[in-house]
Design a protein around this motif. Structure first.
Motif, PDB file in Angstrom:
ATOM      1  N   ASN A 176      54.036  63.646 -63.611  1.00 38.68           N
ATOM      2  CA  ASN A 176      55.165  64.452 -63.152  1.00 38.68           C
ATOM      3  C   ASN A 176      54.998  64.671 -61.652  1.00 38.68           C
ATOM      4  OD1 ASN A 176      57.434  66.048 -63.074  1.00 38.68           O
ATOM      5  ND2 ASN A 176      56.373  67.881 -63.750  1.00 38.68           N
ATOM      6  N   ASP A 177      55.293  63.629 -60.890  1.00 37.81           N
ATOM      7  CA  ASP A 177      55.075  63.685 -59.442  1.00 37.81           C
ATOM      8  C   ASP A 177      56.239  64.398 -58.768  1.00 37.81           C
ATOM      9  OD1 ASP A 177      52.785  62.091 -59.761  1.00 37.81           O
ATOM     10  OD2 ASP A 177      54.016  60.283 -59.782  1.00 37.81           O
ATOM     11  N   PHE A 178      55.930  65.433 -58.039  1.00 41.74           N
ATOM     12  CA  PHE A 178      56.958  66.159 -57.308  1.00 41.74           C
ATOM     13  C   PHE A 178      56.330  66.812 -56.085  1.00 41.74           C
ATOM     14  CE2 PHE A 178      55.081  69.327 -60.060  1.00 41.74           C
ATOM     15  CZ  PHE A 178      55.018  70.459 -59.273  1.00 41.74           C
ATOM     16  N   GLU A 179      57.175  67.228 -55.186  1.00 41.83           N
ATOM     17  CA  GLU A 179      56.734  67.926 -53.978  1.00 41.83           C
ATOM     18  C   GLU A 179      57.560  69.193 -53.833  1.00 41.83           C
ATOM     19  OE1 GLU A 179      57.027  67.059 -49.246  1.00 41.83           O
ATOM     20  OE2 GLU A 179      55.956  65.564 -50.423  1.00 41.83           O
ATOM     21  N   LEU A 180      56.861  70.329 -53.768  1.00 39.93           N
ATOM     22  CA  LEU A 180      57.506  71.630 -53.630  1.00 39.93           C
ATOM     23  C   LEU A 180      56.950  72.318 -52.393  1.00 39.93           C
ATOM     24  CD1 LEU A 180      59.321  73.920 -54.674  1.00 39.93           C
ATOM     25  CD2 LEU A 180      57.383  74.697 -56.069  1.00 39.93           C
ATOM     26  N   GLU A 181      57.835  72.687 -51.493  1.00 43.03           N
ATOM     27  CA  GLU A 181      57.435  73.329 -50.237  1.00 43.03           C
ATOM     28  C   GLU A 181      58.166  74.651 -50.084  1.00 43.03           C
ATOM     29  OE1 GLU A 181      58.356  70.587 -47.196  1.00 43.03           O
ATOM     30  OE2 GLU A 181      56.889  69.087 -47.806  1.00 43.03           O
ATOM     31  N   ARG A 182      57.397  75.656 -49.737  1.00 43.37           N
ATOM     32  CA  ARG A 182      57.970  76.961 -49.402  1.00 43.37           C
ATOM     33  C   ARG A 182      57.504  77.349 -48.006  1.00 43.37           C
ATOM     34  NH1 ARG A 182      56.678  77.993 -54.988  1.00 43.37           N
ATOM     35  NH2 ARG A 182      58.571  78.469 -56.189  1.00 43.37           N
ATOM     36  N   GLU A 183      58.433  77.760 -47.183  1.00 49.22           N
ATOM     37  CA  GLU A 183      58.120  78.157 -45.815  1.00 49.22           C
ATOM     38  C   GLU A 183      58.720  79.532 -45.545  1.00 49.22           C
ATOM     39  OE1 GLU A 183      59.263  75.231 -42.945  1.00 49.22           O
ATOM     40  OE2 GLU A 183      58.858  73.560 -44.301  1.00 49.22           O
ATOM     41  N   LYS A 184      57.982  80.330 -44.827  1.00 45.15           N
ATOM     42  CA  LYS A 184      58.486  81.640 -44.427  1.00 45.15           C
ATOM     43  C   LYS A 184      57.877  82.008 -43.089  1.00 45.15           C
ATOM     44  CE  LYS A 184      55.035  83.828 -47.421  1.00 45.15           C
ATOM     45  NZ  LYS A 184      54.821  84.785 -48.532  1.00 45.15           N
ATOM     46  N   GLY A 185      58.623  82.762 -42.318  1.00 48.59           N
ATOM     47  CA  GLY A 185      58.123  83.127 -40.997  1.00 48.59           C
ATOM     48  C   GLY A 185      58.871  84.329 -40.438  1.00 48.59           C
ATOM     49  N   ALA A 186      58.265  84.925 -39.430  1.00 47.09           N
ATOM     50  CA  ALA A 186      58.861  86.061 -38.730  1.00 47.09           C
ATOM     51  C   ALA A 186      58.338  86.076 -37.299  1.00 47.09           C
ATOM     52  CB  ALA A 186      58.528  87.378 -39.430  1.00 47.09           C
ATOM     53  N   SER A 187      59.186  86.442 -36.376  1.00 47.61           N
ATOM     54  CA  SER A 187      58.762  86.552 -34.979  1.00 47.61           C
ATOM     55  C   SER A 187      59.541  87.680 -34.313  1.00 47.61           C
ATOM     56  CB  SER A 187      58.987  85.232 -34.218  1.00 47.61           C
ATOM     57  OG  SER A 187      60.366  84.939 -34.110  1.00 47.61           O
ATOM     58  N   LEU A 188      58.876  88.341 -33.373  1.00 44.47           N
ATOM     59  CA  LEU A 188      59.482  89.411 -32.584  1.00 44.47           C
ATOM     60  C   LEU A 188      59.319  89.047 -31.113  1.00 44.47           C
ATOM     61  CD1 LEU A 188      60.822  92.227 -32.607  1.00 44.47           C
ATOM     62  CD2 LEU A 188      58.518  93.212 -32.448  1.00 44.47           C
ATOM     63  N   GLN A 189      60.438  88.955 -30.399  1.00 49.94           N
ATOM     64  CA  GLN A 189      60.409  88.470 -29.017  1.00 49.94           C
ATOM     65  C   GLN A 189      61.100  89.468 -28.106  1.00 49.94           C
ATOM     66  OE1 GLN A 189      62.128  84.524 -28.999  1.00 49.94           O
ATOM     67  NE2 GLN A 189      60.964  83.880 -30.795  1.00 49.94           N
ATOM     68  N   LEU A 190      60.451  89.729 -26.968  1.00 47.84           N
ATOM     69  CA  LEU A 190      60.989  90.633 -25.953  1.00 47.84           C
ATOM     70  C   LEU A 190      61.276  89.836 -24.689  1.00 47.84           C
ATOM     71  CD1 LEU A 190      61.583  93.410 -24.642  1.00 47.84           C
ATOM     72  CD2 LEU A 190      59.122  93.577 -24.144  1.00 47.84           C
ATOM     73  N   GLU A 191      62.486  89.984 -24.172  1.00 44.95           N
ATOM     74  CA  GLU A 191      62.884  89.302 -22.949  1.00 44.95           C
ATOM     75  C   GLU A 191      63.321  90.341 -21.927  1.00 44.95           C
ATOM     76  OE1 GLU A 191      66.417  86.261 -21.613  1.00 44.95           O
ATOM     77  OE2 GLU A 191      65.410  85.883 -23.519  1.00 44.95           O
ATOM     78  N   GLN A 192      62.681  90.299 -20.741  1.00 49.98           N
ATOM     79  CA  GLN A 192      62.951  91.293 -19.699  1.00 49.98           C
ATOM     80  C   GLN A 192      63.240  90.579 -18.387  1.00 49.98           C
ATOM     81  OE1 GLN A 192      63.067  94.813 -19.705  1.00 49.98           O
ATOM     82  NE2 GLN A 192      63.833  94.448 -17.633  1.00 49.98           N
ATOM     83  N   ASP A 193      64.307  90.971 -17.718  1.00 49.20           N
ATOM     84  CA  ASP A 193      64.652  90.428 -16.412  1.00 49.20           C
ATOM     85  C   ASP A 193      63.797  91.118 -15.358  1.00 49.20           C
ATOM     86  OD1 ASP A 193      65.754  89.413 -14.125  1.00 49.20           O
ATOM     87  OD2 ASP A 193      67.836  89.864 -14.671  1.00 49.20           O
ATOM     88  N   ALA A 194      62.880  90.366 -14.754  1.00 51.40           N
ATOM     89  CA  ALA A 194      61.948  90.949 -13.781  1.00 51.40           C
ATOM     90  C   ALA A 194      62.639  91.349 -12.492  1.00 51.40           C
ATOM     91  CB  ALA A 194      60.819  89.962 -13.474  1.00 51.40           C
ATOM     92  N   ARG A 195      63.822  90.857 -12.216  1.00 54.24           N
ATOM     93  CA  ARG A 195      64.513  91.215 -10.978  1.00 54.24           C
ATOM     94  C   ARG A 195      64.875  92.688 -10.938  1.00 54.24           C
ATOM     95  NH1 ARG A 195      69.183  86.794 -11.158  1.00 54.24           N
ATOM     96  NH2 ARG A 195      69.130  87.550 -13.328  1.00 54.24           N
ATOM     97  N   VAL A 196      64.998  93.314 -12.090  1.00 53.48           N
ATOM     98  CA  VAL A 196      65.294  94.740 -12.124  1.00 53.48           C
ATOM     99  C   VAL A 196      64.148  95.533 -11.527  1.00 53.48           C
ATOM    100  CG1 VAL A 196      65.747  96.700 -13.640  1.00 53.48           C
ATOM    101  CG2 VAL A 196      66.783  94.471 -14.115  1.00 53.48           C
ATOM    102  N   PHE A 197      62.892  95.158 -11.860  1.00 52.46           N
ATOM    103  CA  PHE A 197      61.730  95.849 -11.307  1.00 52.46           C
ATOM    104  C   PHE A 197      61.621  95.609  -9.815  1.00 52.46           C
ATOM    105  CE2 PHE A 197      60.515  95.030 -15.779  1.00 52.46           C
ATOM    106  CZ  PHE A 197      60.421  96.345 -16.185  1.00 52.46           C
ATOM    107  N   ARG A 198      61.971  94.401  -9.374  1.00 49.78           N
ATOM    108  CA  ARG A 198      61.861  94.081  -7.956  1.00 49.78           C
ATOM    109  C   ARG A 198      62.848  94.910  -7.141  1.00 49.78           C
ATOM    110  NH1 ARG A 198      62.802  87.944  -6.422  1.00 49.78           N
ATOM    111  NH2 ARG A 198      64.915  88.557  -7.074  1.00 49.78           N
TER     112      ARG A 198
END
Length: 204
Positions: A176-198
């Motif tokens: 009974n040849d088969f292939e079963l794949e489960r994938e899961k993921g999570a990411s948290l990303q912060l993006e900041q415009d540095a020109r505001v600090f300048r």
């Protein structure tokens, strides 16, 4: 070649077996790209960027039917949750009802590309100011396929010489040849415009 999805590295070949219905663009960078993306990018980088959610309600839905009783469906929805918070949800489903061939030993159908395969992906975007954005990305997928092993044309099995090539997508084994794949993921990303600090430093 290294594959990134929304700036997240996909570390294994199996992790690259995915489907999307919310792609915004695909960026292909010639290698090597070790300075920005690490040592696994001698041949270059493929960066897949998905859509950012919109505060305006929108989306699309599609359903398809193909050979071998194959059903494909997908949906994408996006909307605003709060004045500065938007979210989206991308869904995909695929099921092949009839196999491409047969296993003459077990009597089962053989050659399934998809059996109740599905994937979902959600992105949440929070923009507390024009210079700052925070993204939370979640994903999960399940993929099943069945292709029983077989000998190639002109070759006889070393275990059982009577076993020969059974034809395209057919099989003679009892595994009974088969292939079963489960994938899961999570990411948290912060993006900041540095020109505001300048600008703030100049004003001081």
């Amino acid at each position: 070649m290294a594959v990134y999805v929304d700036n997240v590295y996909m570390p294994s070949p199996e992790a690259n077996l995915f489907s999307f219905n919310n792609i915004d663009r695909v960026e292909v960078l010639k290698g090597p790209q070790g300075t920005l993306f690490g040592r696994n990018t001698t041949g270059g980088v493929v960066q897949i960027i998905t859509k950012d959610p919109s505060t305006k309600f929108g989306g699309d839905v599609s359903v398809g039917y193909a050979n071998y009783n194959t059903v494909n469906s997908q949906a994408y929805l996006t909307a605003g949750v709060l004045p500065n918070l938007a979210a989206d949800l991308a869904l995909m489903y695929q099921n092949q009802g009839t196999g491409w061939g047969h296993n003459f030993t077990t009597g089962r159908e053989n050659g399934f590309e998809a059996k109740n395969n599905y994937a979902l992906r959600s992105k949440w975007k929070f923009t507390p100011s024009d210079a700052t954005s925070i993204r939370l990305i979640l994903d999960y997928s399940r993929q099943y396929s069945n292709y029983a092993y077989q000998v190639i044309p002109g070759v006889h099995s070393a275990v059982d010489p009577a076993v020969t090539y059974p034809g395209p997508y057919n099989a003679l084994g009892d595994l009974n040849d088969f292939e079963l794949e489960r994938e899961k993921g999570a990411s948290l990303q912060l993006e900041q415009d540095a020109r505001v600090f300048r600008k703030s430093v100049v004003r001081l």
